[in-house]
Design an enzyme around this catalytic site. Sequence first.
Site, PDB file in Angstrom:
ATOM      1  N   SER A 176      -3.232  -1.540   8.750  1.00 60.17           N
ATOM      2  CA  SER A 176      -2.031  -2.489   8.251  1.00 60.17           C
ATOM      3  C   SER A 176      -1.006  -1.635   7.847  1.00 60.17           C
ATOM      4  CB  SER A 176      -2.497  -3.694   7.108  1.00 60.17           C
ATOM      5  OG  SER A 176      -1.463  -4.522   7.106  1.00 60.17           O
ATOM      6  N   HIS A 190       6.052  -4.661  11.340  1.00 60.28           N
ATOM      7  CA  HIS A 190       4.758  -4.935  10.540  1.00 60.28           C
ATOM      8  C   HIS A 190       3.708  -4.952  11.800  1.00 60.28           C
ATOM      9  CE1 HIS A 190       1.583  -8.071  10.102  1.00 60.28           C
ATOM     10  NE2 HIS A 190       1.244  -7.271   9.098  1.00 60.28           N
ATOM     11  N   ASN A 192      -0.757  -4.947  12.089  1.00 63.83           N
ATOM     12  CA  ASN A 192      -2.056  -5.067  11.594  1.00 63.83           C
ATOM     13  C   ASN A 192      -3.188  -5.249  12.576  1.00 63.83           C
ATOM     14  OD1 ASN A 192      -4.367  -6.928  10.398  1.00 63.83           O
ATOM     15  ND2 ASN A 192      -3.288  -6.241   8.608  1.00 63.83           N
ATOM     16  N   TYR A 193      -4.165  -4.580  12.496  1.00 61.76           N
ATOM     17  CA  TYR A 193      -5.343  -4.965  13.809  1.00 61.76           C
ATOM     18  C   TYR A 193      -6.534  -4.765  12.537  1.00 61.76           C
ATOM     19  CZ  TYR A 193      -1.917  -5.034  17.186  1.00 61.76           C
ATOM     20  OH  TYR A 193      -0.568  -5.493  17.665  1.00 61.76           O
ATOM     21  N   ARG A 194      -7.518  -5.654  13.025  1.00 60.33           N
ATOM     22  CA  ARG A 194      -8.795  -5.925  12.211  1.00 60.33           C
ATOM     23  C   ARG A 194      -9.711  -6.469  12.803  1.00 60.33           C
ATOM     24  NH1 ARG A 194      -4.715  -9.220  11.417  1.00 60.33           N
ATOM     25  NH2 ARG A 194      -5.024 -11.408  11.431  1.00 60.33           N
ATOM     26  N   GLY A 346      -9.920  -9.872  -5.443  1.00 67.03           N
ATOM     27  CA  GLY A 346      -9.652  -8.793  -6.679  1.00 67.03           C
ATOM     28  C   GLY A 346      -9.260  -7.583  -6.020  1.00 67.03           C
ATOM     29  N   ILE A 349      -3.958  -3.756  -5.929  1.00 62.47           N
ATOM     30  CA  ILE A 349      -2.596  -4.323  -6.038  1.00 62.47           C
ATOM     31  C   ILE A 349      -1.617  -3.360  -5.099  1.00 62.47           C
ATOM     32  CG2 ILE A 349      -0.574  -5.257  -7.245  1.00 62.47           C
ATOM     33  CD1 ILE A 349      -3.286  -7.025  -7.440  1.00 62.47           C
ATOM     34  N   SER A 351      -2.182  -1.602  -2.802  1.00 66.69           N
ATOM     35  CA  SER A 351      -2.200  -1.902  -1.266  1.00 66.69           C
ATOM     36  C   SER A 351      -1.762  -3.099  -0.735  1.00 66.69           C
ATOM     37  CB  SER A 351      -3.772  -1.417  -0.883  1.00 66.69           C
ATOM     38  OG  SER A 351      -4.273  -0.153  -1.287  1.00 66.69           O
TER      39      SER A 351
END
Length: 387
Positions: A176, A190, A192-194, A346, A349, A351
């Site tokens: 990301s 921006h 992002n690949y997941r 959780g 933060i 990141s």
Amino acid sequence: MASHSSSTLFTSPSSFNLFSSHRLNPSPSYFTLHFPGPVKRPHFDLRCSVSIEKEVPETERPFTFLRDSDGDDTQSSSSSSVRARFETMIRAAQDKVCEAIEAVEGGPKFKEDVWSRPGGGGGISRVLQDGNVWEKAGVNVSVVYGVMPPEAYRAAKAATSEQKPGPVPFFAAGISSVLHPKNPFAPTLHFNYRYFETDAPKDVPGAPRQWWFGGGTDFTPAYIFEEDVKHFHSVQKQACDKFDPSFYPRFKKWCDDYFYIKHRDERRGLGGIFFDDLNDYDQEMLLSFATECASSVIPAYIPIVEKRKDTPFNEQHKAWQQLRRGRYVEFNLVYDRGTTFGLKTGGRIESILVSLPLSARWEYDNVKFLINVIIHIKKLNHDSFQL
């Protein structure tokens, strides 16, 4: 889980309380946004913060963040092989994008943090701040094993189910990035690949075992140059057309619909491509498609920045850029699924919020700004941006 995240979907969740004091006071060098008034801490079920092991800082990058069983390509499980190859892909993409950014910067380098977990997983966070060209550039990769609470599962998976699942074991890997240039005439990017898998047993109600790919690349200019928009979208279309001619129009519309600020009735930017929960094609084909999309980031974006980075600008140009970045912040904190997922598990933060710019601006009842927004929105909806 897009993110925005960036907002990154796959962050570095820890096993201690999300609201411990040192997690609430990041270094001032990372954040110059100021929000007036008392801060209300949102309520989260504290079980969310113990679903993933605490990260451990590393001094060197490991060869892999996968568990031994996942990294063995000789195993019969095809999903294990996909896990290994996807990690290899995102780490190579991180290296290439960072090298391209540093080449344009001409001196400033990324700061790198490496972390892992005893039970497997980890990540590499890279941030370049106050550079010659970029005000803030973050490129993160991570591999995560954990058990997500039901609300995080529903945030990760857009589709709803009448049956509410219990805690769901999962594997996630992704890259990301959000890149905020200094020059108001250079656009924010921006991508992002997941890849995501649930490991829930077959008899767990409401959480079937499944895998899917997600991601996309989009850009957000403060000032619109039609030639830049056409160049950016043409590269996205070329990447999509190599696999299926229906991908570009389908994923372009998905991007336009996703990056939409509902409370403003505005789009966040000029789009690109976006897809999520994608598993209705051959797994090998989708792995190749995600790889091609990640490879298209540099040719789609870097030539535009090189063209605009030295354009003269004044304080008014900068103020408009910061007002538009305020919209960017609103979307990421209110609507982005990656941010939601990270907070509910959780997340680390630093990141999760690496997507936010160093500075943004909100003005009360600014009539001139509202007029500019109307003009800007009309340009965002211009049919000529559809290839």
